[in-house]
Design a protein around this motif. Structure first.
Motif, PDB file in Angstrom:
ATOM      1  N   GLU A  60      44.244  56.051  54.189  1.00  0.00           N
ATOM      2  CA  GLU A  60      45.426  55.363  54.327  1.00  0.00           C
ATOM      3  C   GLU A  60      44.233  54.888  55.528  1.00  0.00           C
ATOM      4  OE1 GLU A  60      48.673  56.797  54.992  1.00  0.00           O
ATOM      5  OE2 GLU A  60      49.440  56.622  52.853  1.00  0.00           O
ATOM      6  N   TYR A  61      44.165  53.812  56.356  1.00  0.00           N
ATOM      7  CA  TYR A  61      43.616  53.337  57.477  1.00  0.00           C
ATOM      8  C   TYR A  61      44.387  51.710  58.254  1.00  0.00           C
ATOM      9  CZ  TYR A  61      41.033  50.152  53.882  1.00  0.00           C
ATOM     10  OH  TYR A  61      41.210  49.331  52.719  1.00  0.00           O
ATOM     11  N   THR A  62      43.478  52.395  59.285  1.00  0.00           N
ATOM     12  CA  THR A  62      44.387  50.934  60.748  1.00  0.00           C
ATOM     13  C   THR A  62      42.732  50.958  61.189  1.00  0.00           C
ATOM     14  OG1 THR A  62      46.419  52.339  60.901  1.00  0.00           O
ATOM     15  CG2 THR A  62      45.669  50.742  62.253  1.00  0.00           C
ATOM     16  N   ILE A  63      42.454  49.785  61.125  1.00  0.00           N
ATOM     17  CA  ILE A  63      41.442  48.878  61.870  1.00  0.00           C
ATOM     18  C   ILE A  63      41.188  47.548  62.831  1.00  0.00           C
ATOM     19  CG2 ILE A  63      39.147  48.287  60.678  1.00  0.00           C
ATOM     20  CD1 ILE A  63      39.629  50.742  59.640  1.00  0.00           C
ATOM     21  N   LEU A  64      40.710  48.159  63.889  1.00  0.00           N
ATOM     22  CA  LEU A  64      41.092  46.707  64.532  1.00  0.00           C
ATOM     23  C   LEU A  64      39.410  47.152  65.145  1.00  0.00           C
ATOM     24  CD1 LEU A  64      44.435  47.518  66.593  1.00  0.00           C
ATOM     25  CD2 LEU A  64      43.738  46.292  65.063  1.00  0.00           C
ATOM     26  N   PHE A  65      38.457  46.033  64.894  1.00  0.00           N
ATOM     27  CA  PHE A  65      37.278  46.170  64.724  1.00  0.00           C
ATOM     28  C   PHE A  65      36.660  45.116  65.590  1.00  0.00           C
ATOM     29  CE2 PHE A  65      32.512  46.373  64.260  1.00  0.00           C
ATOM     30  CZ  PHE A  65      32.947  48.055  64.714  1.00  0.00           C
ATOM     31  N   PRO A  66      35.813  44.850  67.143  1.00  0.00           N
ATOM     32  CA  PRO A  66      35.801  43.665  67.860  1.00  0.00           C
ATOM     33  C   PRO A  66      35.144  43.197  67.369  1.00  0.00           C
ATOM     34  CG  PRO A  66      34.362  46.177  68.762  1.00  0.00           C
ATOM     35  CD  PRO A  66      35.731  46.468  68.091  1.00  0.00           C
TER      36      PRO A  66
ATOM     37  N   ASP B  55      39.926  51.907  66.622  1.00  0.00           N
ATOM     38  CA  ASP B  55      40.396  50.499  67.674  1.00  0.00           C
ATOM     39  C   ASP B  55      39.231  50.734  69.217  1.00  0.00           C
ATOM     40  OD1 ASP B  55      42.676  49.105  69.255  1.00  0.00           O
ATOM     41  OD2 ASP B  55      43.236  50.191  69.211  1.00  0.00           O
ATOM     42  N   TYR B  56      39.729  49.978  69.780  1.00  0.00           N
ATOM     43  CA  TYR B  56      38.672  49.645  71.020  1.00  0.00           C
ATOM     44  C   TYR B  56      39.732  49.029  71.875  1.00  0.00           C
ATOM     45  CZ  TYR B  56      39.574  44.683  69.907  1.00  0.00           C
ATOM     46  OH  TYR B  56      39.696  43.592  69.703  1.00  0.00           O
ATOM     47  N   LYS B  57      39.315  49.843  73.441  1.00  0.00           N
ATOM     48  CA  LYS B  57      39.362  49.693  74.369  1.00  0.00           C
ATOM     49  C   LYS B  57      38.746  49.169  75.226  1.00  0.00           C
ATOM     50  CE  LYS B  57      43.992  52.288  73.592  1.00  0.00           C
ATOM     51  NZ  LYS B  57      44.675  53.561  73.810  1.00  0.00           N
ATOM     52  N   GLY B  58      39.005  48.354  76.445  1.00  0.00           N
ATOM     53  CA  GLY B  58      37.574  48.119  77.484  1.00  0.00           C
ATOM     54  C   GLY B  58      36.318  47.678  76.827  1.00  0.00           C
ATOM     55  N   ASP B  59      35.085  48.958  76.881  1.00  0.00           N
ATOM     56  CA  ASP B  59      33.894  48.469  76.360  1.00  0.00           C
ATOM     57  C   ASP B  59      33.709  50.067  74.920  1.00  0.00           C
ATOM     58  OD1 ASP B  59      33.372  46.355  78.041  1.00  0.00           O
ATOM     59  OD2 ASP B  59      32.200  47.482  78.868  1.00  0.00           O
ATOM     60  N   PHE B  60      34.798  50.275  74.928  1.00  0.00           N
ATOM     61  CA  PHE B  60      34.068  51.045  74.012  1.00  0.00           C
ATOM     62  C   PHE B  60      35.774  51.707  72.953  1.00  0.00           C
ATOM     63  CE2 PHE B  60      33.166  53.024  78.166  1.00  0.00           C
ATOM     64  CZ  PHE B  60      32.035  54.016  77.857  1.00  0.00           C
TER      65      PHE B  60
ATOM     66  N   ASP C 209      26.252  56.059  74.684  1.00  0.00           N
ATOM     67  CA  ASP C 209      26.592  56.324  75.786  1.00  0.00           C
ATOM     68  C   ASP C 209      28.251  56.589  75.461  1.00  0.00           C
ATOM     69  OD1 ASP C 209      24.781  55.535  77.290  1.00  0.00           O
ATOM     70  OD2 ASP C 209      25.593  53.265  77.813  1.00  0.00           O
ATOM     71  N   GLY C 210      28.269  57.501  74.511  1.00  0.00           N
ATOM     72  CA  GLY C 210      29.331  58.157  73.999  1.00  0.00           C
ATOM     73  C   GLY C 210      29.426  59.606  73.939  1.00  0.00           C
ATOM     74  N   PHE C 211      30.544  59.743  73.068  1.00  0.00           N
ATOM     75  CA  PHE C 211      31.106  61.453  72.771  1.00  0.00           C
ATOM     76  C   PHE C 211      31.441  61.204  71.653  1.00  0.00           C
ATOM     77  CE2 PHE C 211      34.897  60.612  74.742  1.00  0.00           C
ATOM     78  CZ  PHE C 211      35.634  61.514  74.303  1.00  0.00           C
ATOM     79  N   CYS C 212      31.292  62.080  70.664  1.00  0.00           N
ATOM     80  CA  CYS C 212      32.522  63.038  69.633  1.00  0.00           C
ATOM     81  C   CYS C 212      32.383  64.247  69.263  1.00  0.00           C
ATOM     82  CB  CYS C 212      31.625  62.520  68.167  1.00  0.00           C
ATOM     83  SG  CYS C 212      29.611  63.256  68.393  1.00  0.00           S
ATOM     84  N   GLU C 213      34.132  64.456  68.560  1.00  0.00           N
ATOM     85  CA  GLU C 213      34.262  66.096  68.986  1.00  0.00           C
ATOM     86  C   GLU C 213      34.524  66.344  68.133  1.00  0.00           C
ATOM     87  OE1 GLU C 213      37.091  67.993  71.624  1.00  0.00           O
ATOM     88  OE2 GLU C 213      38.437  67.151  70.282  1.00  0.00           O
TER      89      GLU C 213
ATOM     90  N   MET D 139      33.689  57.765  70.137  1.00  0.00           N
ATOM     91  CA  MET D 139      34.276  57.427  71.093  1.00  0.00           C
ATOM     92  C   MET D 139      32.908  56.500  71.751  1.00  0.00           C
ATOM     93  SD  MET D 139      36.026  57.210  74.685  1.00  0.00           S
ATOM     94  CE  MET D 139      37.814  56.454  74.460  1.00  0.00           C
ATOM     95  N   LEU D 140      32.215  55.980  71.553  1.00  0.00           N
ATOM     96  CA  LEU D 140      30.791  54.963  71.573  1.00  0.00           C
ATOM     97  C   LEU D 140      30.897  53.283  72.052  1.00  0.00           C
ATOM     98  CD1 LEU D 140      28.708  54.344  68.756  1.00  0.00           C
ATOM     99  CD2 LEU D 140      31.542  54.315  68.394  1.00  0.00           C
ATOM    100  N   ARG D 141      30.503  52.977  73.431  1.00  0.00           N
ATOM    101  CA  ARG D 141      30.147  51.657  73.470  1.00  0.00           C
ATOM    102  C   ARG D 141      29.925  50.581  72.734  1.00  0.00           C
ATOM    103  NH1 ARG D 141      30.235  50.448  79.296  1.00  0.00           N
ATOM    104  NH2 ARG D 141      29.975  52.296  79.731  1.00  0.00           N
ATOM    105  N   TYR D 142      30.521  49.896  72.273  1.00  0.00           N
ATOM    106  CA  TYR D 142      30.196  48.838  71.558  1.00  0.00           C
ATOM    107  C   TYR D 142      29.616  47.574  72.506  1.00  0.00           C
ATOM    108  CZ  TYR D 142      34.455  46.385  72.516  1.00  0.00           C
ATOM    109  OH  TYR D 142      35.622  45.534  73.324  1.00  0.00           O
ATOM    110  N   LEU D 143      29.525  47.749  73.447  1.00  0.00           N
ATOM    111  CA  LEU D 143      28.612  46.479  74.150  1.00  0.00           C
ATOM    112  C   LEU D 143      27.610  47.596  74.919  1.00  0.00           C
ATOM    113  CD1 LEU D 143      31.324  43.681  74.994  1.00  0.00           C
ATOM    114  CD2 LEU D 143      30.126  43.440  73.560  1.00  0.00           C
ATOM    115  N   LEU D 144      26.680  46.772  74.584  1.00  0.00           N
ATOM    116  CA  LEU D 144      25.750  47.852  76.338  1.00  0.00           C
ATOM    117  C   LEU D 144      25.029  46.464  77.180  1.00  0.00           C
ATOM    118  CD1 LEU D 144      23.491  49.829  73.183  1.00  0.00           C
ATOM    119  CD2 LEU D 144      25.223  50.238  74.751  1.00  0.00           C
TER     120      LEU D 144
END
Length: 275
Positions: free
Chosen positions: A157-163, A203-208, A253-257, A270-275
């Motif tokens: 199952e997935y919920t995708i909101l891609f920029p 999902d995406y928020k801001g530039d991430f 410029d992101g991080f993962c856990e 979380m990673l920046r999608y606009l550099l």
């Protein structure tokens, strides 16, 4: 580094030398005698000074070797990751080419039903599956993994909101989502659960870009966060998959856990999608 015995010897020698200096100074000897004493004192200090300099050189050499070994190990790991990534991209390219050939033959034979199956157009979406993505690469990967999950009786199952606008290349998207979902599918197959599942949220928020995924795992297989591996014997590809994701995230410029919660494995990216 200076050994303990050398340090003790040096301390005793310096203390004795200082006592000699003090004795001569207090006894009011002639200037000539005092000068001779100072020369003898300087000569006496040459030996401990040599010990100190030799120890310092040894310490610097050891530090340099340690740094060199660390650099070589990092370079080796980077080469292995690059080789593994190249092999994966080549595999995906070959699979994609093969599907295109099959699709062409089916269209030539006017077999539209089978052609639709290859394209993944007959994979049913659940009510919980939300796609708002204009990126055909991500859509293709999701549909492909959805089909693979159905074959292995895994709930996906997935919920995708891609920029719509992003700076991800074709190879980055394939490496990121294929490795992430391949690890999840493999984990579900290894689990003893009768209802293995994968839940993916993008999902995406801001530039991430924010990615969160939960997948079923075998409780007995404990994830080692430092080695990026589980306790199963054939966990090399799993470790490489996470390392590839971490390299991609770092370059954006992101991080993962990664978190092992017993029978559930959680991935947060979380990673920046606009550099």
């Amino acid at each position: 580094m200076m050994h303990k015995k050398d340090m003790i010897f040096l301390s005793i020698l310096i203390a004795c030398s200082e006592s000699v200096v003090l004795f001569y100074f207090c006894s009011a000897k002639s200037p000539r005698s005092f000068l001779c004493m100072m020369i003898s004192y300087a000569i006496l200090l040459i030996f401990p000074l040599n010990i100190f300099l030799a120890s310092l050189r040894e310490h610097r050499t050891g530090t340099s070797l340690s740094t060199l070994e660390t650099t070589e190990e990092s370079s080796k790991q980077q080469r292995e990751i690059e080789q593994f990534t190249h092999k994966q991209l080549k595999l995906h390219k070959n699979n994609f080419t093969q599907k295109l050939k099959e699709l062409y033959i089916l269209l030539e034979q006017n077999d539209l039903t089978t052609a639709q199956k290859i394209l993944g157009e007959q994979i049913p979406l659940k009510d919980t599956d939300i796609i708002c993505c204009t990126n055909s690469i991500v859509d293709g990967i999701l549909q492909s993994k959805k089909s693979e999950c159905i074959q292995h009786n895994i709930s996906f199952e997935y919920t995708i909101l891609f920029p719509e606008k992003n700076d991800f290349s074709f190879s980055v998207l394939i490496s990121l989502f294929s490795n992430l979902l391949d690890n999840a599918i493999e984990s579900c197959q290894m689990a003893s659960s009768l209802n293995p599942k994968i839940e993916l949220s993008i999902d995406y928020k801001g530039d991430f870009l924010i990615i969160f995924m939960q997948n079923t795992k075998e409780t007995a297989l404990i994830f080692n966060s430092l080695a990026r591996k589980t306790t199963k014997s054939d966990s090399l590809s799993h470790g490489f998959g996470l390392s590839i994701i971490e390299e991609i995230v770092k370059s954006y410029d992101g991080f993962c856990e990664w978190e092992d919660r017993g029978n559930i494995f959680e991935s947060r990216i979380m990673l920046r999608y606009l550099l």
